[in-house]
Each structure stands twice: as C-alpha cells, then as structure tokens.
Design an enzyme around this catalytic site. Structure first.
Site, PDB file in Angstrom:
ATOM      1  N   HIS A  62       0.862  -1.182   0.000  1.00  0.00           N
ATOM      2  CA  HIS A  62       0.000   0.000   0.000  1.00  0.00           C
ATOM      3  C   HIS A  62       0.901   1.236   0.000  1.00  0.00           C
ATOM      4  O   HIS A  62       1.584   1.491   0.989  1.00  0.00           O
ATOM      5  CB  HIS A  62      -0.895   0.008   1.242  1.00  0.00           C
ATOM      6  CG  HIS A  62      -1.786  -1.185   1.351  1.00  0.00           C
ATOM      7  ND1 HIS A  62      -3.061  -1.218   0.845  1.00  0.00           N
ATOM      8  CD2 HIS A  62      -1.576  -2.405   1.911  1.00  0.00           C
ATOM      9  CE1 HIS A  62      -3.608  -2.405   1.088  1.00  0.00           C
ATOM     10  NE2 HIS A  62      -2.719  -3.140   1.739  1.00  0.00           N
ATOM     11  N   PHE A  63       0.896   1.973  -1.098  1.00  0.00           N
ATOM     12  CA  PHE A  63       1.698   3.186  -1.183  1.00  0.00           C
ATOM     13  C   PHE A  63       0.857   4.446  -0.964  1.00  0.00           C
ATOM     14  O   PHE A  63       1.368   5.560  -1.038  1.00  0.00           O
ATOM     15  CB  PHE A  63       2.446   3.257  -2.512  1.00  0.00           C
ATOM     16  CG  PHE A  63       3.673   2.371  -2.560  1.00  0.00           C
ATOM     17  CD1 PHE A  63       4.067   1.618  -1.466  1.00  0.00           C
ATOM     18  CD2 PHE A  63       4.432   2.286  -3.720  1.00  0.00           C
ATOM     19  CE1 PHE A  63       5.197   0.795  -1.511  1.00  0.00           C
ATOM     20  CE2 PHE A  63       5.571   1.470  -3.774  1.00  0.00           C
ATOM     21  CZ  PHE A  63       5.944   0.731  -2.684  1.00  0.00           C
ATOM     22  N   ASN A  94      -6.851   0.259  -2.788  1.00  0.00           N
ATOM     23  CA  ASN A  94      -7.655   1.006  -1.813  1.00  0.00           C
ATOM     24  C   ASN A  94      -7.095   2.399  -1.555  1.00  0.00           C
ATOM     25  O   ASN A  94      -6.769   2.780  -0.436  1.00  0.00           O
ATOM     26  CB  ASN A  94      -7.814   0.217  -0.506  1.00  0.00           C
ATOM     27  CG  ASN A  94      -6.491  -0.112   0.162  1.00  0.00           C
ATOM     28  OD1 ASN A  94      -5.444  -0.123  -0.493  1.00  0.00           O
ATOM     29  ND2 ASN A  94      -6.529  -0.372   1.453  1.00  0.00           N
ATOM     30  N   ASN A 277      -4.895  -6.254  10.123  1.00  0.00           N
ATOM     31  CA  ASN A 277      -5.956  -7.105   9.576  1.00  0.00           C
ATOM     32  C   ASN A 277      -5.390  -8.021   8.487  1.00  0.00           C
ATOM     33  O   ASN A 277      -4.802  -7.519   7.541  1.00  0.00           O
ATOM     34  CB  ASN A 277      -7.063  -6.248   8.946  1.00  0.00           C
ATOM     35  CG  ASN A 277      -7.754  -5.355   9.940  1.00  0.00           C
ATOM     36  OD1 ASN A 277      -7.787  -5.627  11.122  1.00  0.00           O
ATOM     37  ND2 ASN A 277      -8.322  -4.262   9.450  1.00  0.00           N
ATOM     38  N   ASP A 304       2.278  -6.919   2.764  1.00  0.00           N
ATOM     39  CA  ASP A 304       1.114  -6.100   3.122  1.00  0.00           C
ATOM     40  C   ASP A 304       1.591  -4.800   3.776  1.00  0.00           C
ATOM     41  O   ASP A 304       1.047  -4.342   4.794  1.00  0.00           O
ATOM     42  CB  ASP A 304       0.152  -6.861   4.035  1.00  0.00           C
ATOM     43  CG  ASP A 304      -1.172  -6.122   4.257  1.00  0.00           C
ATOM     44  OD1 ASP A 304      -1.456  -5.176   3.497  1.00  0.00           O
ATOM     45  OD2 ASP A 304      -1.900  -6.477   5.197  1.00  0.00           O
ATOM     46  N   HIS A 308       1.024   4.024   8.224  1.00  0.00           N
ATOM     47  CA  HIS A 308       0.138   4.972   8.906  1.00  0.00           C
ATOM     48  C   HIS A 308       1.005   5.999   9.617  1.00  0.00           C
ATOM     49  O   HIS A 308       2.178   5.744   9.931  1.00  0.00           O
ATOM     50  CB  HIS A 308      -0.767   4.272   9.915  1.00  0.00           C
ATOM     51  CG  HIS A 308      -1.760   3.335   9.301  1.00  0.00           C
ATOM     52  ND1 HIS A 308      -2.787   3.756   8.500  1.00  0.00           N
ATOM     53  CD2 HIS A 308      -1.871   1.974   9.369  1.00  0.00           C
ATOM     54  CE1 HIS A 308      -3.500   2.710   8.102  1.00  0.00           C
ATOM     55  NE2 HIS A 308      -2.970   1.621   8.613  1.00  0.00           N
TER      56      HIS A 308
END
Length: 421
Positions: A62-63, A94, A277, A304, A308
């Site tokens: 996730h970038f 996402n 998750n 994954d 954050h």
C-alpha cells in the site's frame, strides 16, 4: 558495464546455486559465470561472502497514493522497497479515489515509472469497493493493471465473487482476496482470544477468515480462476487451501512476515503497532503457517506494507488503524525466522520472494537469466542489525528495536544501483 564478482548466486527459477560472476550491460544481464578476461567495467561490485539473487517481488503493498500521501507516497514507498531489496511491487487499489477507473490507474502507473524500481498496480474488483458492481476488468487490464483485488474490504456476496472469478479466468489474470467476514468481528485488528480478553478488546476470531476462505476455495474450484488468498493468518485456513489445491483448484496463498514471526502476545508489548488485519494469532497458527510455507501450500511471502502516521497509531487500540510497514524488514525476518530457524533453505525462501510472486502475476521478473532485466539484490545473510530508521515515510512497525540477521547491501534495478548500504 557493471561486474558483480565472487558472489554466491542463488536463482530459484533455474535452480542455479554457486559462486560466480554476473555482467550487466545496458540494463540487462549479459553473462552469468562466463565473462571474458580483460573486459572494462564502469563499476565492479565485489560480492565475496554475499548472496546475489533476483530482485525481490512483493505483490501486496500500500503506497497510499492518491489520497493518503501523508502516510506514504509512491516515491517514498519505492525507496522503502529498494532498501528492502525489492525491485518490483504491486500496489493495492484502496486509494482515494479507489483504483476502479482508468484515470486513477494511469496516475499510479505513471508515478511508478518515475521511481527507480518497477511499481505496478492492481485494480479494484468492484466499483467503489462496494462489493456490488464489477469494474471493467477488460479495460483495466488492457491499461496495465497487474491483477484484481478489493484488498482491505472482503467481498461478501458469493454471486459477485463467482462472476468476478469467471471473468478473471477468461482474461487469465489473478484475483486476490481479503478474507474476513465482518459479521463475526467484534473489533478488528487483534485476535479474539486470550490477549483480547485480557485487554477487554472484542477482537477478530479466526473463523471470520476461515468461512470466507472455504467459500472462495470452492468457487475457485468451480470457476477454474487463479485465486490468491491474501495474508493468511490461521492454521485451519492453511488446511482449507491445502485441501482445495489437492482437489485441483488454482488457489495460491500469501503469508506475511508478521504472521510467521509473531504471536498475539506482541500486542501486549507493542500495542497498536501490532494491530493488523487479519490479526496476528496464536503460536499454533504461526507454526501451521510455517508448515504451509514448507510444503508450498503457501507459495508467496508478501509484506502487506501498510503505512500509517505516528499520530494515527498513537490513538490507542480502539481508534488506531490496522496495518504495519514491512518492506525494509521482510527479507531479514525470513532469514531470521525461517532460514536460520531451520524451516526453509535460502533457495526456498527466495523462491517465495522472487519466482513465485512473479509467476502468480505473469511478470517478467523474479529470475536471473542472460538477456533478462538486471534486477538483483545482494545481501549479507549473517550480518546482524537492529531495526531503527526507515526509508518509508512511516515508522509503524512492531519490529522496531529487534535484532535481525540478513542485511541488504545493494539493490539493482534495470542495471542501475538504486540502493546501497
């Protein structure tokens, strides 16, 4: 030309494993082991005592770009990947807006091309991640989507999933699934069990994953689609995938380093940094995942990588978002907890981080071969280091402060040194 000399070369795709030299010219490998004496080189890398392997491939990152670039962006994500030995990554869909349209997909791919590594992207299965109406698979894959996923959100309608698999099968593209049924989850990110009870936190039970994996394994068998079960977290889930594979389903599975390295007890020490998750579960689950890696029920290790901000993770268990970064620690965790622990050979570990993820996504990557792009990682298997600073914009890792073995020394992508320790 670049010469990598005296390295212990391991290439899982061909089975090559020996001390030899590699020559690179104009971005490609021009020789492995048969260089001519007297050749002139722009740079010579003496890899004596080091392992030389294909550049690592991560099919689950996730970038956060577009929409959440205060957490990470494509440039900083690519820098973290290069520092971890990765030369190819697949971004999840996402973002904000969701990658369910050509404009957003093109934006990500164009920004990816401006980085020193190969940044690919998956596209969404459903419009707006709502799990109801399918995206235009044909147009998105023609525009360069590497695969399809609503990662982060489970697809709850079995008829939608079946139709998605049927269309993905027609296009010969993988569909990757986040398997957590929210109907069973009191509160996400922490395993429902002894630790959640101690913390008075509702938790997410393993059955929330297992019921969806059981359904989707059977739908994969029914449709013939290539299905990837993302970040598998429990022992029975591994057994469900194993059974589906025996029945003939084209089902693949990923394990993350946190799920084969840690247990739910880490939440008591690291708090929200260990909230993810699906959750990190019990020691029995961890050992079953390792067995799945050993017998190739789980073919892929993927991070994954989920950045954050510090402020978000400081909100406490109830309010902090789930997720952790992982690109810069993945190889070392595999070496420390799988190879040095006696579970996998180095060849087998690297297969799960190079050749197999490339195979799942039909990539021209994950192998060392004359004429192929010179995407290479060079690392010291035995060098110990303490996890501290990150190239990522984020630092939300439960591994901070831990001592690991295995240090990336060079990452080379398309013949260019893109990271050097």
């Amino acid at each position: 030309m670049i010469l990598i000399k005296n390295g212990y070369v391991i290439d899982p795709k061909s089975g090559l494993e020996k001390t030899t030299d590699i020559e690179i010219e104009e971005g490609r490998i021009v020789s492995i082991g048969d260089r001519k004496p007297g050749d002139a080189y722009e740079r010579v890398i003496d890899a004596k005592g080091l392992i030389v392997a294909p550049g690592l491939v991560d099919v689950h990152v996730h970038f956060r770009d577009p929409g959440f670039t205060y957490k990470e962006d494509i440039a900083t994500g690519a820098a973290a990947a290069a520092a971890g030995g990765f030369t190819t990554v697949v971004c999840m869909a996402n973002t904000k807006p969701v990658i369910d349209n050509l404009d957003t997909l093109t934006y990500v791919l164009d920004k990816g091309r401006a980085t020193p590594i190969h940044v690919l992207s998956a596209a969404a299965v459903s419009k707006g991640f709502k799990g109801q109406e399918l995206t235009n698979f044909e147009a998105l894959t023609e525009a360069g989507a590497a695969g399809l996923t609503d990662d982060g959100i489970p697809l709850r309608d079995p008829l939608v999933v079946r139709e998605a698999m049927r269309r993905a099968k027609e296009l010969d593209i993988p569909i990757s699934l986040h398997e957590e049924d929210p109907a069973f989850i009191a509160s996400s990110g922490i395993n429902q069990g002894a630790v959640s009870e101690k913390l008075h936190f509702g938790g997410a039970p393993a059955v929330s994953e297992q019921v969806m994996i059981a359904r989707d394994c059977m739908l994969a068998l029914d449709t013939g689609a290539r299905v990837n079960i993302q970040h598998i977290s429990s022992g029975p889930s591994v057994e469900l995938v194993r059974t589906a594979q025996k029945l003939g389903a084209d089902v693949w599975a990923e394990s993350t380093p946190q799920h084969f390295s840690l247990t739910e007890e880490i939440v008591l020490e690291k708090g929200a940094l260990a909230k993810v998750n699906p959750p990190i579960r019990t020691e029995a689950d961890r050992l079953d995942i390792i067995e799945g890696l050993k017998d190739d029920t789980i073919q892929i290790i993927a991070t994954d990588h989920a950045p954050h901000s510090e402020e978000e993770k400081a909100r406490g268990l109830e309010k902090a978002p789930s997720g952790m970064i992982g690109l810069e620690t993945s190889l070392a965790l595999g070496i420390t907890n799988l190879v040095h622990a006696g579970h996998l050979s180095m060849m087998h570990l690297l297969e799960k981080m190079t050749a197999k993820p490339a195979e799942l996504y039909h990539m021209n990557a994950g192998a060392l071969k004359v004429g192929k792009p010179a995407d290479i990682v060079i690392f010291d298997e035995h060098e110990e280091w303490t996890v501290t600073d990150f190239k990522s914009k984020a630092c939300n890792s439960p591994f901070t402060g831990m001592k690991l073995s295995g240090r990336v020394k060079y990452t080379i992508c398309d013949g260019e040194v893109v990271y050097e320790d």
